[in-house]
Design a protein around this motif. Structure first.
Motif, PDB file in Angstrom:
ATOM      1  N   TRP A  86      -1.339   5.338   4.106  1.00 61.67           N
ATOM      2  CA  TRP A  86      -1.675   4.345   3.092  1.00 61.67           C
ATOM      3  C   TRP A  86      -2.104   3.021   3.677  1.00 61.67           C
ATOM      4  O   TRP A  86      -2.949   2.326   3.112  1.00 61.67           O
ATOM      5  CB  TRP A  86      -0.562   4.226   2.054  1.00 61.67           C
ATOM      6  CG  TRP A  86      -0.441   5.525   1.358  1.00 61.67           C
ATOM      7  CD1 TRP A  86       0.505   6.490   1.568  1.00 61.67           C
ATOM      8  CD2 TRP A  86      -1.377   6.087   0.422  1.00 61.67           C
ATOM      9  NE1 TRP A  86       0.215   7.604   0.815  1.00 61.67           N
ATOM     10  CE2 TRP A  86      -0.921   7.383   0.098  1.00 61.67           C
ATOM     11  CE3 TRP A  86      -2.550   5.626  -0.165  1.00 61.67           C
ATOM     12  CZ2 TRP A  86      -1.603   8.217  -0.792  1.00 61.67           C
ATOM     13  CZ3 TRP A  86      -3.235   6.441  -1.061  1.00 61.67           C
ATOM     14  CH2 TRP A  86      -2.757   7.719  -1.362  1.00 61.67           C
ATOM     15  N   ALA A 127       0.837  -1.204   0.000  1.00 56.81           N
ATOM     16  CA  ALA A 127       0.000   0.000   0.000  1.00 56.81           C
ATOM     17  C   ALA A 127       0.874   1.258   0.000  1.00 56.81           C
ATOM     18  O   ALA A 127       0.564   2.243  -0.669  1.00 56.81           O
ATOM     19  CB  ALA A 127      -0.920  -0.007   1.218  1.00 56.81           C
ATOM     20  N   GLU A 128       1.990   1.214   0.719  1.00 54.48           N
ATOM     21  CA  GLU A 128       2.876   2.384   0.767  1.00 54.48           C
ATOM     22  C   GLU A 128       3.497   2.666  -0.604  1.00 54.48           C
ATOM     23  O   GLU A 128       3.597   3.822  -1.017  1.00 54.48           O
ATOM     24  CB  GLU A 128       4.002   2.188   1.797  1.00 54.48           C
ATOM     25  CG  GLU A 128       3.561   2.385   3.238  1.00 54.48           C
ATOM     26  CD  GLU A 128       3.245   1.079   3.951  1.00 54.48           C
ATOM     27  OE1 GLU A 128       3.045   0.044   3.258  1.00 54.48           O
ATOM     28  OE2 GLU A 128       3.183   1.085   5.193  1.00 54.48           O
ATOM     29  N   GLY A 188       0.879   4.085  -2.731  1.00 54.27           N
ATOM     30  CA  GLY A 188       0.533   5.414  -2.229  1.00 54.27           C
ATOM     31  C   GLY A 188       1.545   6.475  -2.610  1.00 54.27           C
ATOM     32  O   GLY A 188       1.179   7.590  -3.001  1.00 54.27           O
TER      33      GLY A 188
END
Ligand SMILES: [Zn+2]
Length: 214
Positions: free
Chosen positions: A180, A86-87, A90
């Motif tokens: 994120w 997710a990071e 993001g």
């Protein structure tokens, strides 16, 4: 019945999660379909790519006796059906949808293929208005500031995610997760999913159902 992902607000670094294996302190949420009790029931392994390196992680499955649904319990550093964290996603969408740079330099810095990064940004922009409305509603629900939508769907979504996270960061446990993981947790990992974002926003034990525009 096909499994539904529950994304829990896991604070562990990816390496720490990998090292812990089945001994991660998994939460046991109630069933998102019927609120019944869930029991751990097998699991599977999947890949996650972080900092350019792929690792296998264990994902438990939970089963609901009352309604028969089974749910995969994903850590918040993952997105459903996405290899990258997710990071990583993001950072790329922040840079590109935020207007700091184009897809190619963002993809190079993130260590992901250009076409992959382009796909994320397209999907994020395509759902930008829905995401913006949903996260703006969540920000207000959490006691945060109302969002004034900037021009552009992608920027609106980024601004609203930032506002919702700023509000959530005042609640226990959320600040250390980062925006994120927060975004993955409350969208059930569907931040850039093919279908529209899940209307079920879950924060801790509370469930939010923000309005989705028609
Ligand atoms: Zn159930």
């Amino acid at each position: 019945m096909s499994p539904v992902a529950i994304v829990w607000p896991c604070p562990l670094a990816v390496d720490a999660y990998v090292a812990a294996g089945r001994d991660v302190g998994f939460p046991r949420p109630s069933c998102p379909s019927c609120a019944g009790p869930l029991v751990f029931w097998s699991g599977y392994r999947r890949y996650v790519r972080a900092a350019g390196r792929s690792r296998k992680i264990f994902v438990p499955r939970l089963r609901c006796a009352p309604c028969g649904a089974s749910h995969a319990l994903l850590p918040a550093f993952t997105l459903a059906w996405r290899l990258d964290t997710a990071e990583t996603v993001g950072v790329v969408v922040t840079q590109v949808a935020g207007g700091a740079c184009g897809v190619r330099p963002a993809a190079e810095r993130a260590g992901v293929p250009y076409t992959t990064a382009r796909g994320w940004v397209r999907r994020f922009r395509a759902h930008g208005r829905e995401l913006g409305v949903a996260f703006a509603a969540l920000a207000v629900e959490l006691g945060g500031a109302a969002v004034t939508p900037p021009a552009g769907a992608g920027r609106f979504a980024l601004t609203a995610i930032g506002a919702a996270f700023a509000a959530a960061a005042g609640l226990p446990g959320w600040r250390r997760l980062g925006a994120w993981r927060f975004a993955s947790a409350v969208t059930g990992g569907r931040l850039i999913a093919a279908n529209t974002v899940s209307p079920w926003f879950v924060v801790g034990r509370r469930r939010f159902m923000p309005p989705i525009p028609p």
